[in-house]
Every structure is written in structure tokens, then in C-alpha cells.
Scaffold this motif. Structure first.
Motif, PDB file in Angstrom:
ATOM      1  N   THR A   1       0.813  -1.200   0.000  1.00 46.42           N
ATOM      2  CA  THR A   1       0.000   0.000   0.000  1.00 46.42           C
ATOM      3  C   THR A   1       0.851   1.257   0.000  1.00 46.42           C
ATOM      4  OG1 THR A   1      -1.700  -1.157   1.218  1.00 46.42           O
ATOM      5  CG2 THR A   1      -1.768   1.234   1.297  1.00 46.42           C
ATOM      6  N   ASN A   2       0.504   2.187  -0.875  1.00 46.78           N
ATOM      7  CA  ASN A   2       1.183   3.468  -1.019  1.00 46.78           C
ATOM      8  C   ASN A   2       2.604   3.335  -1.571  1.00 46.78           C
ATOM      9  OD1 ASN A   2      -1.042   4.735  -0.035  1.00 46.78           O
ATOM     10  ND2 ASN A   2      -0.280   4.831   2.063  1.00 46.78           N
ATOM     11  N   GLU A   3       3.026   2.124  -1.873  1.00 48.01           N
ATOM     12  CA  GLU A   3       4.326   1.947  -2.468  1.00 48.01           C
ATOM     13  C   GLU A   3       4.181   1.440  -3.905  1.00 48.01           C
ATOM     14  OE1 GLU A   3       6.507  -0.646   0.043  1.00 48.01           O
ATOM     15  OE2 GLU A   3       6.431   0.692   1.758  1.00 48.01           O
ATOM     16  N   LYS A   4       3.168   0.610  -4.113  1.00 48.34           N
ATOM     17  CA  LYS A   4       2.926   0.065  -5.439  1.00 48.34           C
ATOM     18  C   LYS A   4       2.117   1.078  -6.241  1.00 48.34           C
ATOM     19  CE  LYS A   4       0.312  -3.555  -7.732  1.00 48.34           C
ATOM     20  NZ  LYS A   4      -0.608  -4.685  -7.509  1.00 48.34           N
TER      21      LYS A   4
ATOM     22  N   TYR B   1      -3.870  13.968   6.599  1.00 46.48           N
ATOM     23  CA  TYR B   1      -3.434  12.789   5.860  1.00 46.48           C
ATOM     24  C   TYR B   1      -4.520  12.160   4.979  1.00 46.48           C
ATOM     25  CZ  TYR B   1       1.056  12.617   8.222  1.00 46.48           C
ATOM     26  OH  TYR B   1       2.327  12.912   8.652  1.00 46.48           O
ATOM     27  N   PHE B   2      -5.769  12.183   5.422  1.00 45.40           N
ATOM     28  CA  PHE B   2      -6.817  11.463   4.687  1.00 45.40           C
ATOM     29  C   PHE B   2      -8.182  12.087   4.982  1.00 45.40           C
ATOM     30  CE2 PHE B   2      -5.552   9.187   8.556  1.00 45.40           C
ATOM     31  CZ  PHE B   2      -6.741   9.181   9.278  1.00 45.40           C
TER      32      PHE B   2
ATOM     33  N   PHE C   1      -6.617   2.521   1.111  1.00 49.50           N
ATOM     34  CA  PHE C   1      -5.750   2.758   2.259  1.00 49.50           C
ATOM     35  C   PHE C   1      -5.354   4.226   2.367  1.00 49.50           C
ATOM     36  CE2 PHE C   1      -5.515  -1.741   2.669  1.00 49.50           C
ATOM     37  CZ  PHE C   1      -5.118  -1.983   3.972  1.00 49.50           C
ATOM     38  N   LEU C   2      -5.085   4.845   1.232  1.00 52.90           N
ATOM     39  CA  LEU C   2      -4.695   6.256   1.252  1.00 52.90           C
ATOM     40  C   LEU C   2      -5.764   7.129   1.899  1.00 52.90           C
ATOM     41  CD1 LEU C   2      -3.005   7.045  -2.187  1.00 52.90           C
ATOM     42  CD2 LEU C   2      -2.019   7.390   0.088  1.00 52.90           C
TER      43      LEU C   2
ATOM     44  N   TYR D   1      -9.385   5.405  -8.951  1.00 52.78           N
ATOM     45  CA  TYR D   1      -8.215   5.008  -8.168  1.00 52.78           C
ATOM     46  C   TYR D   1      -8.532   4.963  -6.668  1.00 52.78           C
ATOM     47  CZ  TYR D   1      -3.612   4.946  -6.073  1.00 52.78           C
ATOM     48  OH  TYR D   1      -2.523   4.612  -5.305  1.00 52.78           O
ATOM     49  N   LYS D   2      -9.451   5.805  -6.217  1.00 49.09           N
ATOM     50  CA  LYS D   2      -9.784   5.836  -4.794  1.00 49.09           C
ATOM     51  C   LYS D   2     -10.474   4.547  -4.330  1.00 49.09           C
ATOM     52  CE  LYS D   2     -10.351  10.861  -4.484  1.00 49.09           C
ATOM     53  NZ  LYS D   2     -11.206  11.955  -3.994  1.00 49.09           N
ATOM     54  N   TYR D   3     -11.033   3.790  -5.277  1.00 52.05           N
ATOM     55  CA  TYR D   3     -11.714   2.541  -4.928  1.00 52.05           C
ATOM     56  C   TYR D   3     -10.790   1.331  -5.059  1.00 52.05           C
ATOM     57  CZ  TYR D   3     -15.755   5.586  -5.499  1.00 52.05           C
ATOM     58  OH  TYR D   3     -16.648   6.617  -5.381  1.00 52.05           O
TER      59      TYR D   3
END
Length: 549
Positions: free
Chosen positions: A47-50, A437-438, A397-398, A389-391
Motif C-alpha cells: 500500500t502506497n508503495e505500489k 493525511y486522509f 488505504f490512502l 483510483y480511490k476505490y
């Protein structure tokens, strides 16, 4: 079985295999959201890296203009949503530059209406669309916003999978004419649908030897004890048993729900009714009028604002009121930490009889909040891909947890907030720390995760309040209805007048300025205002909703 209740047993889009989908309250209005703790650590570590596929390959837009109301928690420390870490990360991953447009605080509705009327629209409009004049179908026909069905099917695989696996969601986000008009904000867990209710001084109950009240009669006995028993221990009869708030009754139905009705529209066996013209509403008003006369309700309730309420709670005067687990229970306990005895509890919504169930606060998983694409956007396909992308797993997670290693870490497969959120080093309240952050603690086009709420409610009192309030009867609540343009235009002014009159008369009845014997006159006046036309419009809308496939 209701599909949205079984979501925890399905995969969501390309999200981790046991991720529960959830959404926020509103307005979200209140904070609340979905996922279960069985997510595999391997997938979560990505998550958040890929990064998603390269922007040029999947066709993310170069630029987007995005109109959205500015959440107060963002405004406290930032100038726009572009400063939120989740949006910064999305910009980095997609290469899309987003220019956020925020209407002035307090002018959101007027600015939205002016914008729609002008036809000069940004690419994306995020709004509580249930409040939009004319309705989504008419706005599509008028060329203001786009029908998204085909765009979602072709360019939003993550949202498509969610809707395919949860037909109840698809039914809610589809209009009577078969249009999907927003990339929706969805609350996918029942715990996220209940965020407001009655709150009582737990330490006062203990001092007076009382149990948490469960019926109207027990509430009256408790409030009487608060008035007479000197629970604040100062030797003076200065306690305020209960603060009635007319602005909250449409939200939580407190007390009136004990009679099986609301102070607005509700349904009973498929028939739409308007609570204030029902005979039970007279009994409700008579009860509160008696309490007011007996000194059980704050005599200044009609003029008590948020600051005065705070003063009465922190001044050790107020025994019961209504509020949220976070901004009321959590905040007041923190404000009163110098008084270790101070404690609050959220009892169940009181029924008329022991063992009964009253109506209470509840929001359907989808309430009309979401991001629409304007008909003037040059690149709707790319915009829908960007919103989708949000789904995704990473997007989920973002927007629910932020940046791994900063705002959360994975602990045994559970996304756990760090002290940056829970004990912010700059002293920010948890809601403002989250907002940096979110967006999980309000809303947006994504699926809210209940694990956000499980950690936002840090105190046992908050968690228990949510459980208690969730026991209320939600069967009579109306689903998210869609009025036609004609229905909306004909009934909007009716309901504006009715609500203004209703609120004025509720206050007058409670304070004794209007005798309860004049209730029939009150009903007659509302009838003459055209309430039956408004009821008929909602009855037709309910039948159309029930007929949706």
C-alpha cells in the motif's frame, strides 16, 4: 440477506481479499467507515508503495478542476485539499494536477446553485447531491453533469466490482431513470451509519444510584433526580437536567422516536408519513412541555449555542444532551480531564415501554454524497479513471489511513494509526491530525473503512455509545429517494415553509407559549401549507425506488 451487510465476506474492487467496505456519515457529517482485520500483510505492505499503471498508459488526465466544500478540519491547518497527504500521493502516482475550488464557508449551497445555474462548471463537483435542486436526472438532461453508467463500466474497474458484488449499493447510487450520476461515498458497515444520540453524565448516575435509562419514564425519573439530587455536589440547585436542541431532532429523533415516528418523513409498511401531523407527535410535545414546566429542560435551550453548551458541560451543570461520540463524548472528557470523576455515557434511545425499540439516528450506506463529472469536462474518461483510483486497494488505504509508515503502520494485518494521528506531536485534535493525511472522518468518493472508526473512538464510552445507539429501530427510515424536477420544484418551497413553522411551533409548545390543546390547529396549518403534496411526492419516489432493479 442484505448484501451490504455481507460485504465483509467479499473482496472489494482490487482491494485486499477480506477488506470490508464502509462509508462515512455524512455529510458526511459525522465521521464513520469499513474493512475487516483479516487483510493479508503481504498485500498491505504494498500500500502506497505500489504505484498504479503509468499515467500515460491508463490515461490519467493531466489536469483537473475539482469543486468541493472545505471541511473544517482541513481549514484549521491547510488552505485546500491539495495539501492533504492522500491527495499529494495520488498526484505523485497519477501525474494529475488537481486545482481545488472551495466555496466560502457558510455559502456552499448558494455557491453551488449559482454555479449550476451559470453553466460554468469545473471538471468534478463533489457535493451532497440529495440537496441539489431539480435532481440528478434533470441535471443530466440539462447538460450540467454526465450520466456515468457507461463510463464507470468501461473505465472504473474498481468501483464496478464493488457495485457488482453489492447490488444494494448499485440500487442506491442509481436514479429512478437508471442513471448513475456520481462516484459515490459509501458507508459499508452498519456501525458507520449511527453517529449521534443521547449523552448522559455517567458520574451523576453513579452518585445518585441510577442505572442508564431505557424508557421515557426512566428518563423523566433520571432528570428529576438531576434537578433535585445535587449531583454536582456544590450544595446549590443549579443543575440543568437536559438541554433540548431543535437542530438535532432531524438528526437523531430523540424522544419522538419512542412513539414510533419522526419529526420528518418516514415510512410505515411502505406508506410515507409526516411525523408532526401524527397524533403521537402531540404526546411527544406534551411530554417535553411537562418536562420544561417541571424544570427538567434548560429554560434557555432556544438560545443556547455551541459555546454556551460547552460552558454548561465544562461548568459541571449539564446532565444530559445530544451529540457525537467524538466531538461530544471524547472532547468533553478530554476538556474535563482535571476532574477524574467526570464521565459521559451514551444510553440507548428510550422507548415507551421496557424492552421496546425507538427510532434513532441512522444513515443509509449511500446518502447522495459523491463526485459528479460535469458535462463540460474535456476528458471524462480520464477523470473517471482517476476517480476510480480511490476505490482500488491502494486508494482505499490512502483515503482511510494515509501514508504507511507516517500516519499508520500494519500491525498483524491491521492498519494502525501512529501517534502522528492519535497523539499528535503538534497538539492537533485527532480529527485535524487525520485531515492532514486522509478524508475518512468526513466523506468523498471512496469506500469508508470501519477500522478508521474503531480507532477514532478511543474511549470505551465512545464505543459503547455507538453500540447502544445502534440498537434503535431503523426499519422506518426512508432510503435515499430521488424526486423528479417537477416534484422537487413543487415541494421545495412547501417544505421550507413547513419546517420554519414546525420549528417555531415546537419551541412554543415546549415552552408553554402555545397550549398543547392547539395541536389540531398546528396540524391544520401544516395541511394548508400543502404537506399532502409533499407526502405524495415522496410516496411516488419511494415506489420508484422500490421498483429499481
Amino acid at each position: 440477506m442484505n448484501n451490504w451487510k455481507t460485504l465483509s465476506r467479499t473482496s472489494v474492487g482490487i482491494m485486499i481479499t477480506a477488506l470490508l467496505v464502509v462509508g462515512c456519515n455524512t455529510s458526511s457529517t459525522a465521521p464513520e467507515e469499513p474493512a475487516d482485520g483479516n487483510a493479508g500483510t503481504g498485500a498491505a505492505e504494498q500500500t502506497n508503495e505500489k504505484a498504479p499503471e503509468a499515467a500515460e498508459e491508463v490515461g490519467y488526465p493531466d489536469e483537473i478542476t475539482y469543486w468541493v466544500q472545505l471541511n473544517a478540519n482541513v481549514a484549521a491547518t491547510m488552505k485546500d485539499y491539495g495539501e492533504i497527504a492522500a491527495y499529494k500521493k495520488v498526484a505523485e502516482l497519477t501525474g494529475t494536477k488537481v486545482t481545488f475550488q472551495h466555496p466560502p464557508v457558510g455559502q456552499e449551497k448558494d455557491q453551488f446553485n449559482l454555479m449550476i445555474a451559470s453553466g460554468e462548471l469545473p471538471d468534478v463537483i463533489e457535493y451532497p447531491w440529495a440537496a441539489a435542486p431539480k435532481g440528478a436526472d434533470s441535471l443530466i438532461k440539462e447538460g450540467r453533469i454526465l450520466r456515468l453508467n457507461e463510463l464507470i463500466a468501461e473505465h472504473a474497474p474498481n468501483l464496478t466490482k464493488i457495485l457488482d458484488e453489492n447490488p444494494d449499493y448499485r440500487k442506491m447510487v442509481t436514479t429512478d431513470e437508471g442513471n448513475i450520476y456520481v462516484m459515490p461515498f459509501i458507508m459499508g458497515d452498519p456501525s458507520l451509519s449511527v453517529v449521534h444520540g443521547p449523552i448522559v453524565r455517567e458520574d451523576w448516575l453513579k452518585k445518585l444510584g441510577l442505572e442508564q435509562p431505557t424508557t421515557i419514564a426512566e428518563w423523566e425519573a433520571m432528570l428529576t433526580a438531576f434537578r433535585d439530587g445535587d449531583p454536582n455536589g456544590n450544595g446549590q440547585k443549579d443543575e440543568i437536567p437536559f438541554l433540548f436542541n431543535i437542530n438535532d431532532i432531524d438528526l437523531d429523533h430523540l424522544f419522538v422516536g419512542a412513539w414510533g415516528i419522526t419529526q420528518d418523513f418516514y415510512q410505515e409498511n411502505g406508506t410515507v408519513k409526516y411525523g408532526p401531523i401524527q397524533p403521537e407527535f402531540k404526546e411527544y410535545l406534551a411530554t417535553l412541555a411537562k418536562w420544561y414546566k417541571d424544570g427538567l429542560i434548560d429554560p434557555d435551550f432556544a438560545t443556547t449555542d455551541g459555546k454556551l453548551k460547552d460552558a454548561k458541560v465544562t461548568g459541571n451543570q449539564l446532565g444530559a444532551f445530544t451529540g457525537y461520540p467524538g466531538s461530544s463524548i471524547g472532547r468533553y472528557i478530554d476538556l474535563m480531564k482535571e476532574n477524574p470523576e467526570f464521565s459521559l455515557v451514551g444510553p440507548v434511545y428510550p422507548a415507551l415501554e421496557e424492552g421496546g425499540y425507538a427510532m434513532g439516528n441512522y444513515s443509509y450506506p449511500f446518502s447522495g454524497i459523491g463526485a459528479a463529472v460535469s458535462a463540460t469536462a474535456d476528458n471524462p474518461e480520464q477523470i473517471v479513471k482517476w476517480l476510480d483510483y480511490k476505490y482500488s486497494e491502494e486508494g482505499h488505504f490512502l483515503f482511510n489511513f494515509g501514508i504507511e509508515g507516517e500516519s499508520y503502520t500494519m500491525v498483524d494485518g491491521y492498519p494502525t494509526y501512529t501517534d502522528v494521528i492519535l497523539k499528535n506531536p503538534d497538539g492537533l485534535p485527532i480529527t485535524q491530525a487525520m485531515a492532514k493525511y486522509f478524508t475518512a472522518n468526513w466523506s468523498g468518493p471512496f469506500i469508508q473503512d470501519k477500522r478508521y472508526m474503531e480507532q477514532y473512538y478511543q474511549l470505551d464510552q465512545q464505543k459503547q455509545a455507538n453500540q447502544n445507539w445502534s440498537q434503535a429501530d431503523h426499519s422506518k427510515h426512508l432510503p435515499p429517494l430521488t424526486l423528479t424536477a417537477d416534484e422537487s420544484s413543487k415541494t421545495a418551497s412547501i417544505m421550507n415553509d413547513v419546517k420554519t413553522y414546525r420549528d417555531e411551533m415546537i419551541n412554543r409548545f415546549i415552552m408553554g407559549a402555545e397550549p398543547i390543546d392547539n395541536f389540531d390547529k398546528f396540524v391544520s396549518t401544516i395541511e394548508n401549507m400543502g404537506i399532502q403534496e409533499a407526502i405524495a411526492a415522496r410516496q411516488a419516489a419511494l415506489e420508484r425506488y422500490n421498483a429499481r432493479k
